[in-house]
Motif scaffolding. Structure first.
Motif, PDB file in Angstrom:
ATOM      1  N   GLY A   1      37.907  51.404  35.165  1.00 47.04           N
ATOM      2  CA  GLY A   1      36.991  52.421  34.654  1.00 47.04           C
ATOM      3  C   GLY A   1      36.213  51.822  33.497  1.00 47.04           C
TER       4      GLY A   1
ATOM      5  N   VAL B   1      33.827  52.387  30.168  1.00 41.55           N
ATOM      6  CA  VAL B   1      33.403  53.390  29.192  1.00 41.55           C
ATOM      7  C   VAL B   1      32.438  52.712  28.221  1.00 41.55           C
ATOM      8  CG1 VAL B   1      34.173  55.066  27.461  1.00 41.55           C
ATOM      9  CG2 VAL B   1      35.660  54.519  29.396  1.00 41.55           C
TER      10      VAL B   1
ATOM     11  N   THR C   1      26.672  52.121  30.187  1.00 41.07           N
ATOM     12  CA  THR C   1      26.676  51.322  31.417  1.00 41.07           C
ATOM     13  C   THR C   1      25.256  51.098  31.963  1.00 41.07           C
ATOM     14  OG1 THR C   1      27.138  53.340  32.651  1.00 41.07           O
ATOM     15  CG2 THR C   1      29.022  51.931  32.152  1.00 41.07           C
TER      16      THR C   1
ATOM     17  N   VAL D   1      29.529  57.052  37.783  1.00 42.39           N
ATOM     18  CA  VAL D   1      30.170  58.364  37.604  1.00 42.39           C
ATOM     19  C   VAL D   1      29.204  59.213  36.784  1.00 42.39           C
ATOM     20  CG1 VAL D   1      32.152  59.563  36.576  1.00 42.39           C
ATOM     21  CG2 VAL D   1      32.472  57.358  37.721  1.00 42.39           C
TER      22      VAL D   1
ATOM     23  N   TYR E   1      32.719  63.276  31.477  1.00 42.40           N
ATOM     24  CA  TYR E   1      34.136  62.983  31.199  1.00 42.40           C
ATOM     25  C   TYR E   1      34.541  61.820  32.088  1.00 42.40           C
ATOM     26  CZ  TYR E   1      34.280  66.223  35.127  1.00 42.40           C
ATOM     27  OH  TYR E   1      34.016  66.850  36.318  1.00 42.40           O
ATOM     28  N   LYS E   2      35.124  60.818  31.500  1.00 42.21           N
ATOM     29  CA  LYS E   2      35.445  59.587  32.231  1.00 42.21           C
ATOM     30  C   LYS E   2      36.950  59.456  32.408  1.00 42.21           C
ATOM     31  CE  LYS E   2      31.047  58.552  31.706  1.00 42.21           C
ATOM     32  NZ  LYS E   2      30.118  58.811  32.793  1.00 42.21           N
ATOM     33  N   LYS E   3      37.676  59.406  31.269  1.00 42.89           N
ATOM     34  CA  LYS E   3      39.128  59.196  31.357  1.00 42.89           C
ATOM     35  C   LYS E   3      39.819  60.380  32.019  1.00 42.89           C
ATOM     36  CE  LYS E   3      39.386  55.702  28.011  1.00 42.89           C
ATOM     37  NZ  LYS E   3      39.675  55.126  26.753  1.00 42.89           N
TER      38      LYS E   3
ATOM     39  N   ASN F   1      38.503  62.041  34.410  1.00 40.09           N
ATOM     40  CA  ASN F   1      37.901  62.188  35.737  1.00 40.09           C
ATOM     41  C   ASN F   1      38.810  61.627  36.838  1.00 40.09           C
ATOM     42  OD1 ASN F   1      36.046  62.092  37.963  1.00 40.09           O
ATOM     43  ND2 ASN F   1      34.393  62.061  36.467  1.00 40.09           N
TER      44      ASN F   1
ATOM     45  N   PHE G   1      38.115  58.137  38.075  1.00 43.37           N
ATOM     46  CA  PHE G   1      38.649  57.021  37.281  1.00 43.37           C
ATOM     47  C   PHE G   1      40.116  56.784  37.564  1.00 43.37           C
ATOM     48  CE2 PHE G   1      36.398  55.422  33.343  1.00 43.37           C
ATOM     49  CZ  PHE G   1      35.142  55.595  33.881  1.00 43.37           C
TER      50      PHE G   1
ATOM     51  N   GLU H   1      38.846  64.851  27.069  1.00 45.36           N
ATOM     52  CA  GLU H   1      38.323  63.491  26.901  1.00 45.36           C
ATOM     53  C   GLU H   1      38.430  63.032  25.437  1.00 45.36           C
ATOM     54  OE1 GLU H   1      37.201  62.023  29.737  1.00 45.36           O
ATOM     55  OE2 GLU H   1      36.439  60.164  28.874  1.00 45.36           O
TER      56      GLU H   1
END
Ligand code: PEP
Ligand code: MN
Length: 338
Positions: free
Chosen positions: A40, A42, A45, A65, A69-71, A73, A76, A221
């Motif tokens: 993933g 962060v 990008t 993505v 929200y990444k972590k 998600n 991820f 997040e």
């Protein structure tokens, strides 16, 4: 952005890829999935050329993505997050039932209620020591003394303790607490979320009264961005035009959150409805919708409760609800506790 690695990706090639990303100011989060490993990304990008990444030996696929929200998600982290709380596990397909009074009021009240909750099948004990009340003239909780009484109740019953924090200044008092709850009113207290992200305790994050699911995930997040991945989300009803219930339980939030995120989901039918008569049906609905945990208010004598008397179950009623919860859980292939 996520990078899906090839099954046979070599460590040397992965480390070259990580250096390339680091040099562009991107931090990486590698997740070892059951079927494939994912990195993933962060950071900004937009500076990344996807073709350049695809040219690396170890890369199978690169996906952008869109969600902020990444972590939190699921893209991820495809596998469910599983949180261990003493001998209990949240998010492994079991069902946890967190029960207890709205507020800790006295030693006798919390111990009597805790024993009754355990006998009925509760797997964790809740109780507010710090109470976020609408009026400054209402009972504000026993604070530090309340925490001590909760720990006594744990000693008596073995049930792990879930209790709410209202300020990061109180964190030291929560050292022995098993799960720290962030209440609806503090869901966007970002300083508090950041402080909780730096500790290693499981966090039960409740949805704000008027918050969207994306806002809830962004609050998760905040905690995860600081390093604490042990976050469970809690749907506890939202404000709508309806006045017959205290809030409106958004039951669709449960499967939707589980699609969008890998974090476990809890449902609190007590604050969602404010009505004793609806707790049973909403608890059953939550289990069917896929909730990993329920949080239900139970008081040894609701009529004399110092807060939320109208929505707290008596131990006898809670035991009745639990019988049905167990039946429905079994029907859904779930077991209570472990
Ligand atoms: C609670 O669980 O004690 C509570 C105050 O709930 P909420 O933050 O959901 O209102
Ligand atoms: Mn309450």
């Amino acid at each position: 952005m996520i990078i899906i690695l090839k099954k046979d990706a070599q460590a040397e090639s992965i480390s070259r890829l990580e250096t390339l990303l680091k040099n562009k100011g991107i931090s990486t989060n590698t997740i070892q999935g059951e079927h494939r490993n994912i990195i993933g990304l962060v950071g900004d990008t937009s500076v990344i050329d996807i073709q350049n990444l695809m040219a690396q030996d170890c890369v199978e696929e690169v996906r952008r993505v869109q969600e902020p929200y990444k972590k939190a998600n699921r893209k991820f982290h495809p596998d469910d997050t599983v949180i261990t709380v003493k001998n209990n596990v949240i998010g492994n397909g079991s069902l946890q039932v967190i029960a207890g009074p709205c507020s800790v009021e006295s030693e006798e009240q919390i111990i009597t209620t805790a024993i009754a909750c355990k006998e009925a099948g509760a797997t964790m004990l809740r109780g507010g020591a710090f109470k976020p009340r609408t009026s400054p003239y209402s009972f504000q909780g026993l604070e530090g003394e309340g925490i001590k009484l909760l720990l006594k109740a744990r000693q008596e019953t073995g049930l792990p303790i879930v209790t709410e924090i209202m300020s990061e200044a109180d964190l030291d008092l929560f050292t022995d607490i098993d799960v720290i709850q962030v209440g609806a009113r503090n869901m966007q207290n970002f300083r508090l979320l950041k402080a909780l992200g730096k500790c290693d305790k499981p966090i039960l994050l409740k949805r704000g009264l008027s918050s969207t699911l994306e806002e809830l995930l962004m609050s998760a997040e905040y905690i995860m961005a600081e390093g604490n991945m042990n976050v469970a989300l809690c749907e506890r009803g939202i404000r709508t035009f309806e006045t017959m219930t205290r809030n409106t339980l958004d039951i669709s939030a449960v499967p939707l959150l589980k699609q969008k995120s890998h974090l476990p989901v809890c449902v609190d039918p007590s604050h969602a409805t404010g009505l004793v008569s609806l707790i049973e049906s909403m608890s059953l609905a939550a289990v069917v919708a896929g909730a990993d945990a329920l949080e239900i208010e139970v008081h040894n004598d609701p009529k004399s409760a110092l807060s939320d008397g109208g929505q707290q179950l008596t131990p006898a009623k809670f035991a009745e609800v639990m019988k049905k919860v167990k039946d429905i859980a079994a029907y859904m292939g779930r077991t209570l506790g472990k």
